[in-house]
Motif scaffolding. Sequence first.
Motif, PDB file in Angstrom:
ATOM      1  N   GLU A   1       0.805  -1.220   0.000  1.00 42.91           N
ATOM      2  CA  GLU A   1       0.000   0.000   0.000  1.00 42.91           C
ATOM      3  C   GLU A   1       0.838   1.269   0.000  1.00 42.91           C
ATOM      4  OE1 GLU A   1      -0.200  -2.303   2.419  1.00 42.91           O
ATOM      5  OE2 GLU A   1      -2.204  -3.157   2.445  1.00 42.91           O
ATOM      6  N   TYR A   2       2.186   1.141  -0.049  1.00 43.23           N
ATOM      7  CA  TYR A   2       3.072   2.302   0.037  1.00 43.23           C
ATOM      8  C   TYR A   2       2.715   3.340  -1.028  1.00 43.23           C
ATOM      9  CZ  TYR A   2       7.294   5.158  -0.047  1.00 43.23           C
ATOM     10  OH  TYR A   2       8.177   6.206  -0.022  1.00 43.23           O
ATOM     11  N   ASP A   3       2.388   4.550  -0.557  1.00 40.60           N
ATOM     12  CA  ASP A   3       2.021   5.646  -1.442  1.00 40.60           C
ATOM     13  C   ASP A   3       2.250   6.947  -0.683  1.00 40.60           C
ATOM     14  OD1 ASP A   3       0.829   7.562  -3.029  1.00 40.60           O
ATOM     15  OD2 ASP A   3      -0.991   6.422  -3.403  1.00 40.60           O
ATOM     16  N   PRO A   4       3.424   7.583  -0.859  1.00 38.41           N
ATOM     17  CA  PRO A   4       3.737   8.795  -0.094  1.00 38.41           C
ATOM     18  C   PRO A   4       2.711   9.911  -0.263  1.00 38.41           C
ATOM     19  CG  PRO A   4       5.670   8.029  -1.290  1.00 38.41           C
ATOM     20  CD  PRO A   4       4.512   7.198  -1.744  1.00 38.41           C
ATOM     21  N   SER A   5       2.152  10.042  -1.445  1.00 33.51           N
ATOM     22  CA  SER A   5       1.144  11.078  -1.664  1.00 33.51           C
ATOM     23  C   SER A   5      -0.097  10.802  -0.828  1.00 33.51           C
ATOM     24  CB  SER A   5       0.787  11.157  -3.147  1.00 33.51           C
ATOM     25  OG  SER A   5      -0.208  12.127  -3.362  1.00 33.51           O
ATOM     26  N   ARG A   6      -0.526   9.562  -0.817  1.00 32.71           N
ATOM     27  CA  ARG A   6      -1.697   9.171  -0.016  1.00 32.71           C
ATOM     28  C   ARG A   6      -1.404   9.360   1.468  1.00 32.71           C
ATOM     29  NH1 ARG A   6      -6.701   8.498   1.132  1.00 32.71           N
ATOM     30  NH2 ARG A   6      -7.387   6.529   1.995  1.00 32.71           N
ATOM     31  N   ALA A   7      -0.190   8.999   1.903  1.00 31.54           N
ATOM     32  CA  ALA A   7       0.184   9.169   3.309  1.00 31.54           C
ATOM     33  C   ALA A   7       0.119  10.643   3.707  1.00 31.54           C
ATOM     34  CB  ALA A   7       1.582   8.604   3.553  1.00 31.54           C
ATOM     35  N   SER A   8       0.577  11.506   2.829  1.00 33.68           N
ATOM     36  CA  SER A   8       0.525  12.942   3.087  1.00 33.68           C
ATOM     37  C   SER A   8      -0.921  13.416   3.208  1.00 33.68           C
ATOM     38  CB  SER A   8       1.242  13.690   1.960  1.00 33.68           C
ATOM     39  OG  SER A   8       1.127  15.074   2.137  1.00 33.68           O
ATOM     40  N   ASP A   9      -1.778  12.964   2.297  1.00 34.45           N
ATOM     41  CA  ASP A   9      -3.194  13.336   2.348  1.00 34.45           C
ATOM     42  C   ASP A   9      -3.843  12.860   3.644  1.00 34.45           C
ATOM     43  OD1 ASP A   9      -2.899  14.445  -0.161  1.00 34.45           O
ATOM     44  OD2 ASP A   9      -3.892  12.784  -1.218  1.00 34.45           O
ATOM     45  N   LEU A  10      -3.523  11.642   4.059  1.00 35.33           N
ATOM     46  CA  LEU A  10      -4.094  11.100   5.285  1.00 35.33           C
ATOM     47  C   LEU A  10      -3.616  11.868   6.512  1.00 35.33           C
ATOM     48  CD1 LEU A  10      -3.798   7.349   4.358  1.00 35.33           C
ATOM     49  CD2 LEU A  10      -5.946   8.532   4.882  1.00 35.33           C
ATOM     50  N   ALA A  11      -2.343  12.251   6.538  1.00 35.58           N
ATOM     51  CA  ALA A  11      -1.819  13.029   7.666  1.00 35.58           C
ATOM     52  C   ALA A  11      -2.549  14.362   7.791  1.00 35.58           C
ATOM     53  CB  ALA A  11      -0.316  13.255   7.500  1.00 35.58           C
ATOM     54  N   VAL A  12      -2.791  15.002   6.675  1.00 43.71           N
ATOM     55  CA  VAL A  12      -3.534  16.270   6.690  1.00 43.71           C
ATOM     56  C   VAL A  12      -4.958  16.030   7.189  1.00 43.71           C
ATOM     57  CG1 VAL A  12      -4.515  18.084   5.227  1.00 43.71           C
ATOM     58  CG2 VAL A  12      -2.139  17.380   4.911  1.00 43.71           C
ATOM     59  N   GLU A  13      -5.588  14.968   6.716  1.00 39.25           N
ATOM     60  CA  GLU A  13      -6.959  14.669   7.132  1.00 39.25           C
ATOM     61  C   GLU A  13      -7.040  14.400   8.635  1.00 39.25           C
ATOM     62  OE1 GLU A  13     -10.706  11.804   5.824  1.00 39.25           O
ATOM     63  OE2 GLU A  13      -8.837  11.724   4.691  1.00 39.25           O
ATOM     64  N   ILE A  14      -6.067  13.687   9.172  1.00 33.45           N
ATOM     65  CA  ILE A  14      -6.040  13.407  10.610  1.00 33.45           C
ATOM     66  C   ILE A  14      -5.879  14.712  11.390  1.00 33.45           C
ATOM     67  CG2 ILE A  14      -4.704  12.329  12.473  1.00 33.45           C
ATOM     68  CD1 ILE A  14      -4.042  10.091  10.355  1.00 33.45           C
ATOM     69  N   ARG A  15      -4.972  15.558  10.937  1.00 34.33           N
ATOM     70  CA  ARG A  15      -4.739  16.827  11.646  1.00 34.33           C
ATOM     71  C   ARG A  15      -5.944  17.766  11.573  1.00 34.33           C
ATOM     72  NH1 ARG A  15       0.643  15.971   9.270  1.00 34.33           N
ATOM     73  NH2 ARG A  15       1.971  15.354  10.992  1.00 34.33           N
ATOM     74  N   ARG A  16      -6.728  17.662  10.522  1.00 33.53           N
ATOM     75  CA  ARG A  16      -7.883  18.550  10.339  1.00 33.53           C
ATOM     76  C   ARG A  16      -9.197  17.967  10.851  1.00 33.53           C
ATOM     77  NH1 ARG A  16      -6.942  21.133   4.322  1.00 33.53           N
ATOM     78  NH2 ARG A  16      -5.111  22.346   4.889  1.00 33.53           N
ATOM     79  N   HIS A  17      -9.181  16.725  11.317  1.00 35.87           N
ATOM     80  CA  HIS A  17     -10.411  16.095  11.781  1.00 35.87           C
ATOM     81  C   HIS A  17     -10.963  16.914  12.948  1.00 35.87           C
ATOM     82  CE1 HIS A  17     -12.548  12.400  13.621  1.00 35.87           C
ATOM     83  NE2 HIS A  17     -13.353  13.037  12.803  1.00 35.87           N
ATOM     84  N   PRO A  18     -12.184  17.437  12.820  1.00 39.59           N
ATOM     85  CA  PRO A  18     -12.687  18.452  13.751  1.00 39.59           C
ATOM     86  C   PRO A  18     -13.059  17.996  15.156  1.00 39.59           C
ATOM     87  CG  PRO A  18     -14.385  17.873  12.189  1.00 39.59           C
ATOM     88  CD  PRO A  18     -13.134  17.148  11.753  1.00 39.59           C
TER      89      PRO A  18
END
Length: 71
Positions: free
Chosen positions: A47-64
């Motif tokens: 499943e290695y995908d640096p772009s996806r990992a970056s998107d997920l990190a942003v989503e986690i940080r922005r989860h309200p």
Amino acid sequence: MNPITALAGPVFLTDPLFDPPEPVPDCDVCGALVEQWRRASMVGAPEYDPSRASDLAVEIRRHPHGKGRRA
């Protein structure tokens, strides 16, 4: 005098988006997202995908978690 034309060893750069995101404890959404982030950021994993990992990190940080939002 011989000028140095190459680096002596490998250079490792860090990406601030790849710092492990901090999920909120006991949040099922954060837990699921951080697990997806782990798989997407693990070099060599299918499943290695640096772009996806970056998107997920942003989503986690922005989860309200209900802050500032009304249903």
